[in-house]
Design an enzyme around this catalytic site. Structure first.
Site, PDB file in Angstrom:
ATOM      1  N   TRP A 131      41.019  25.543   8.349  1.00  0.00           N
ATOM      2  CA  TRP A 131      41.168  24.507   7.322  1.00  0.00           C
ATOM      3  C   TRP A 131      42.576  23.898   7.459  1.00  0.00           C
ATOM      4  O   TRP A 131      43.547  24.661   7.515  1.00  0.00           O
ATOM      5  CB  TRP A 131      40.983  25.165   5.955  1.00  0.00           C
ATOM      6  CG  TRP A 131      40.996  24.256   4.781  1.00  0.00           C
ATOM      7  CD1 TRP A 131      40.324  23.080   4.639  1.00  0.00           C
ATOM      8  CD2 TRP A 131      41.714  24.463   3.554  1.00  0.00           C
ATOM      9  NE1 TRP A 131      40.559  22.546   3.392  1.00  0.00           N
ATOM     10  CE2 TRP A 131      41.412  23.372   2.706  1.00  0.00           C
ATOM     11  CE3 TRP A 131      42.574  25.462   3.079  1.00  0.00           C
ATOM     12  CZ2 TRP A 131      41.937  23.252   1.420  1.00  0.00           C
ATOM     13  CZ3 TRP A 131      43.090  25.343   1.804  1.00  0.00           C
ATOM     14  CH2 TRP A 131      42.774  24.256   0.986  1.00  0.00           C
ATOM     15  N   ASP A 211      40.746  34.998   3.331  1.00  0.00           N
ATOM     16  CA  ASP A 211      40.481  33.849   2.462  1.00  0.00           C
ATOM     17  C   ASP A 211      38.986  33.847   2.134  1.00  0.00           C
ATOM     18  O   ASP A 211      38.143  33.766   3.030  1.00  0.00           O
ATOM     19  CB  ASP A 211      40.897  32.551   3.177  1.00  0.00           C
ATOM     20  CG  ASP A 211      40.888  31.357   2.218  1.00  0.00           C
ATOM     21  OD1 ASP A 211      40.627  31.553   1.016  1.00  0.00           O
ATOM     22  OD2 ASP A 211      41.139  30.229   2.675  1.00  0.00           O
ATOM     23  N   LYS A 246      33.716  26.571  -5.567  1.00  0.00           N
ATOM     24  CA  LYS A 246      32.392  26.279  -5.036  1.00  0.00           C
ATOM     25  C   LYS A 246      31.311  27.052  -5.766  1.00  0.00           C
ATOM     26  O   LYS A 246      30.334  26.472  -6.225  1.00  0.00           O
ATOM     27  CB  LYS A 246      32.343  26.602  -3.537  1.00  0.00           C
ATOM     28  CG  LYS A 246      32.936  25.544  -2.640  1.00  0.00           C
ATOM     29  CD  LYS A 246      34.403  25.450  -2.632  1.00  0.00           C
ATOM     30  CE  LYS A 246      34.896  24.348  -1.717  1.00  0.00           C
ATOM     31  NZ  LYS A 246      36.335  24.313  -1.584  1.00  0.00           N
TER      32      LYS A 246
HETATM   33  C1  LMR Z   1      37.124  21.192   2.192  1.00  0.00           C
HETATM   34  O1  LMR Z   1      37.562  21.776   3.184  1.00  0.00           O
HETATM   35  O2  LMR Z   1      36.505  20.117   2.257  1.00  0.00           O
HETATM   36  C2  LMR Z   1      37.304  21.817   0.834  1.00  0.00           C
HETATM   37  O3  LMR Z   1      37.910  23.063   0.943  1.00  0.00           O
HETATM   38  C3  LMR Z   1      38.002  20.917  -0.092  1.00  0.00           C
HETATM   39  C4  LMR Z   1      39.445  20.742   0.228  1.00  0.00           C
HETATM   40  O4  LMR Z   1      40.254  20.948  -0.674  1.00  0.00           O
HETATM   41  O5  LMR Z   1      39.784  20.387   1.364  1.00  0.00           O
END
Ligand code: LMR
Length: 396
Positions: A131, A211, A246
């Protein structure tokens, strides 16, 4: 002028898609960008369990005064049980505690500052890819960020390469692992893979940070916690970031927790004193509303059962969308090529589409997904699977 040297930075690549999608006048657009669940109506619903809990709060809540530095104690206890299991021996020995945070992102930020201030000199290792906010949150806190391979250019999970690099991680460093529903790829480790990672962590004295943002969206609420509980049972120390965005549909209420497992009850309190100190300087005390809702739900057997059923409903819908998309791709001869969509778990799929194909999908077919080829499967409209498959076929 004081601000004249300040340059503009690009907007967030994920959140920016919300705006771009909203602006698109096409009546046949697809929103597969930001990771939010959508129902058959294309709405991100407020679960019934959340509605009922809010109603109770409205009637019964007597104060909006501050909650303490660690947040609401009932929330902390109930979330710890949800994550670690109600019968967790770690909880029985008072070796684990939760600090309420503004969302999972807040938990990550708190964790980053904790590592920087209390474990100086330790680096953090992230999966490649991960992420994007993992990258920036730890770098912003001043940590050295390194990567272990996870999914290669062939869009396949490469556990051998991952383990090889983990073997080289300096003793004491932190390794961030995704408990389930890996963001952005959707590829998860098998139980045997997790055991191998655990053995390396033990041998090299690494500190895992797990996480856990999608509990319930992979294989089920309990099943998704399998690796977290294995690590908690086998290791004296562990960090876990948990999100209620979520699975409780509480995205904008910013509800999450940082869970710490320590070697004993005394050391846990030492660590928690530091967390309260750091949190005080970040946000003082955490926002309450979402956590109060979660505590109402998890603390009431009937409400909890309703919520469990609702999470399972969301999970099953996502699984059906995965198989539905594969079926829709079949007439275009693309089922095999995208077979990984059926293997991946959770909201996201690393589709394997190139940035150029993603751009074409957006510009020519109003299909919005992240530039890396990450699609939010949970955003697919089940009544228009063929239209989506046709658009994908047109760019392949
Ligand atoms: C995502 O990856 O789309 C979600 O976790 C929302 C975000 O905050 O990026």
């Amino acid at each position: 002028m004081h601000f004249s040297a300040i340059e503009r930075v690009p907007g967030d690549p994920i959140l920016g898609l919300i705006e771009a999608y909203a602006k698109d006048p096409s009546p046949v657009k697809f929103d597969l960008g930001v990771g939010v669940y959508k129902d058959a109506m294309g709405l991100t619903p407020i679960p019934q369990s959340v509605k009922q809990a809010e109603q109770r709060l409205l009637e019964r809540q007597t104060s909006k005064s501050y909650v303490g530095g660690h947040g609401d104690a009932a929330f902390g206890r109930l979330v710890s049980e949800l994550v670690l299991g109600a019968d967790s021996s770690v909880l029985q020995h008072q070796r684990a505690g939760a600090t309420q945070t503004p969302g999972g992102t807040g938990a990550l930020r708190l964790c980053a500052d904790f590592i920087k201030q209390c474990l100086p000199g330790r680096g953090i290792w992230l999966s490649d890819p991960t992420w994007p906010i993992h990258e920036t949150i730890f770098a912003t806190a001043g940590l050295k960020v390194s990567h272990y391979p996870y999914v290669g250019a062939d869009n396949r999970l490469n556990v051998a390469a991952m383990l090889e690099v983990l073997e080289q991680v300096p003793e004491g460093d932190i390794v961030l692992l995704h408990a389930c529903c890996h963001n952005p790829t959707g590829f998860d480790l098998s139980h045997e893979d997790w055991r191998q990672v655990l053995r390396i962590v033990q041998r090299r004295h690494l500190l895992p940070l797990i996480d856990f943002a999608y509990q319930g969206f992979g294989d089920g609420l309990e099943q998704d916690a399998w690796a977290v509980r294995l690590f908690a049972a086998e290791l004296p120390e562990l960090l876990i970031t948990s999100s209620c965005s979520k699975n409780f549909g509480l995205y904008r209420e910013r509800t999450g927790a940082l869970l710490v497992c320590a070697q004993d009850a005394q050391k846990l309190q030492d660590v928690r004193s530091q967390l309260a100190f750091i949190a005080r300087n970040l946000w003082s005390t955490p926002p309450d509303h979402g956590a109060a809702i979660v505590a109402q739900i998890l603390g009431d057997p009937a409400l909890k059962q309703l919520w469990v059923d609702e999470v399972e409903g969301m999970r099953l819908r996502i699984a059906q969308l995965r198989s539905g998309l594969l079926e829709a791709l079949e007439p275009y001869g693309l089922r095999e090529r995208f077979a990984h969509i059926g293997v991946q778990r959770g909201m996201f799929s690393y589709t394997g589409l190139s940035p150029e194909q993603v751009k074409q999908l957006r510009d020519q077919h109003s299909v919005y997904m992240v530039g890396t080829g990450r699609a939010n499967v949970a955003g697919i409209d089940a009544t228009r699977l063929d239209a989506l498959a046709r658009a994908i076929a047109a760019v392949c």
